[in-house]
Structures are given as structure tokens and as C-alpha cells.
Design an enzyme around this catalytic site. Structure first.
Site, PDB file in Angstrom:
ATOM      1  N   GLU A  44       0.770 -13.398   1.640  1.00 27.89           N
ATOM      2  CA  GLU A  44      -0.258 -13.271   0.628  1.00 27.89           C
ATOM      3  C   GLU A  44       0.190 -13.882  -0.645  1.00 27.89           C
ATOM      4  O   GLU A  44      -0.543 -14.872  -1.354  1.00 27.89           O
ATOM      5  CB  GLU A  44      -0.703 -11.845   0.004  1.00 27.89           C
ATOM      6  CG  GLU A  44      -1.863 -11.123   0.906  1.00 27.89           C
ATOM      7  CD  GLU A  44      -2.058  -9.899   0.326  1.00 27.89           C
ATOM      8  OE1 GLU A  44      -2.657  -9.193   1.029  1.00 27.89           O
ATOM      9  OE2 GLU A  44      -1.711  -9.377  -0.701  1.00 27.89           O
ATOM     10  N   ARG A  98      -0.702   2.834  -3.454  1.00 29.42           N
ATOM     11  CA  ARG A  98      -2.230   2.747  -3.239  1.00 29.42           C
ATOM     12  C   ARG A  98      -2.793   3.965  -3.854  1.00 29.42           C
ATOM     13  O   ARG A  98      -3.914   3.926  -4.517  1.00 29.42           O
ATOM     14  CB  ARG A  98      -2.646   2.794  -1.805  1.00 29.42           C
ATOM     15  CG  ARG A  98      -4.139   2.734  -1.484  1.00 29.42           C
ATOM     16  CD  ARG A  98      -4.411   2.595  -0.025  1.00 29.42           C
ATOM     17  NE  ARG A  98      -3.848   1.731   0.698  1.00 29.42           N
ATOM     18  CZ  ARG A  98      -4.398   0.507   0.899  1.00 29.42           C
ATOM     19  NH1 ARG A  98      -5.775   0.281   0.302  1.00 29.42           N
ATOM     20  NH2 ARG A  98      -4.064  -0.434   1.231  1.00 29.42           N
ATOM     21  N   GLY A 106     -14.480  -4.546  10.862  1.00 33.14           N
ATOM     22  CA  GLY A 106     -14.450  -5.748  11.973  1.00 33.14           C
ATOM     23  C   GLY A 106     -14.099  -6.977  11.541  1.00 33.14           C
ATOM     24  O   GLY A 106     -13.806  -7.856  12.352  1.00 33.14           O
ATOM     25  N   GLY A 137       0.903  -1.004   0.137  1.00 31.45           N
ATOM     26  CA  GLY A 137      -0.159   0.114  -0.140  1.00 31.45           C
ATOM     27  C   GLY A 137       0.722   1.245   0.242  1.00 31.45           C
ATOM     28  O   GLY A 137       0.528   2.195  -0.838  1.00 31.45           O
TER      29      GLY A 137
END
Length: 162
Positions: A89, A28, A55, A24
Site C-alpha cells: 500500500e 484498529r 466478495g 489493523g
């Protein structure tokens, strides 16, 4: 556009056309924002971490998004390897490529593919820092292997597009 597909491990529900893996702080608000706009214009449903619901735990939600994507687009930028989550990832993406035949497209954004492949330059600097953290040592080989596999795929280099 997304649909379901079947694999040798059962049916994988495809929810997104593309999962975008990126660092990011590097892209980003520049390259990524332009890419998202173009994909949306072409009606390509791309998952970027800003789609996470409030959340949600980040790790499980991102892993699920990777698994539910037809394509993973990895944007290798100068600080990608400094993020342990980017590397995690990437390991998951390579796993999905091998297991589910997920399409993986690397983009080398202002970074040389050989730096990614062999962990040189800023990638070497990042691994030198990761190696100092003894808790990460068991993950280092998985990260290195995933970087090597992904960097050997046919992809796009930012020096070749505007």
C-alpha cells in the site's frame, strides 16, 4: 466532499477525501476508531478497509481506493512494517504522490520517525524477517525506499498530541 481532479495522466476520479493506511492489529479498535469518528463528524469521507464490499478482492479494491483518494494518511505503528500488504500500500501511495500529486500525511503512532526512515527497532526486525523470504527480495528495496520517502514528509508524532 470528494470530487474529480485532473492530472497530467488524465482525469482521476476522486471518490474519497482520505485513504487511511494502517496495521489493523496495532490500532484498529483504539486510535483508528477515534480518528474515524472525528473525520466523520467533520464530514470527511475516509476510506478504511472495513468499507470493502463482500466478495471484493482485497488488493485491487484497495489499490483503486488509494488512486481515488485526495489524501493518504499513513499511520506508522510498531508492527506496520511486518505486513507486506501495508508495505505494498505504501509503495502505491508514494507512487500516487509522485504521479498524481496526492497529498500524503504520515502519523508516527508510538514509533520514532527515524525507526521508520532507517528501518530500525521493530521496523528493522520486520525487515530481517522479510529478508528470509527469498520471494520478497525484489520488493525489499521498493519497500525501504517508500518508507524513507514517507518518513521524510512533514507529519504528526503521537508524542506531540493527546
Amino acid at each position: 466532499m470528494a470530487s474529480s481532479s485532473s492530472s497530467s495522466y488524465g482525469v482521476t476520479q476522486i471518490k474519497y477525501d482520505v485513504f487511511i493506511s494502517f496495521r489493523g492489529t496495532d490500532i484498529r479498535y483504539g486510535f483508528l476508531s477515534h480518528l474515524k469518528k472525528e473525520l466523520k463528524q467533520k464530514q470527511v469521507d475516509a476510506f478504511v478497509d472495513d468499507r470493502l464490499e463482500s466478495g471484493d478482492e482485497i488488493s485491487p479494491a484497495l489499490v483503486k481506493a488509494i488512486e481515488q483518494s485526495l489524501i493518504s494518511l499513513i499511520i506508522f505503528s510498531k508492527d506496520y512494517a511486518s505486513s507486506k500488504w501495508c508495505l505494498e500500500e505504501l509503495v502505491k501511495i508514494v507512487e500516487c504522490m509522485a504521479r498524481n500529486k496526492q497529498i500524503v500525511l504520515p502519523v508516527f503512532y508510538n514509533v520514532d520517525p527515524s525507526d521508520v526512515r532507517y528501518q530500525k527497532g521493530t521496523y528493522g526486525d520486520a525487515f530481517a524477517i522479510h529478508e528470509k523470504n527469498k520471494r520478497k527480495l525484489s520488493k525489499l528495496q521498493n519497500w525501504r525506499s517508500a518508507l524513507n520517502i514517507a518518513a521524510n514528509l512533514s507529519g504528526f508524532h503521537s508524542s506531540k498530541f493527546g
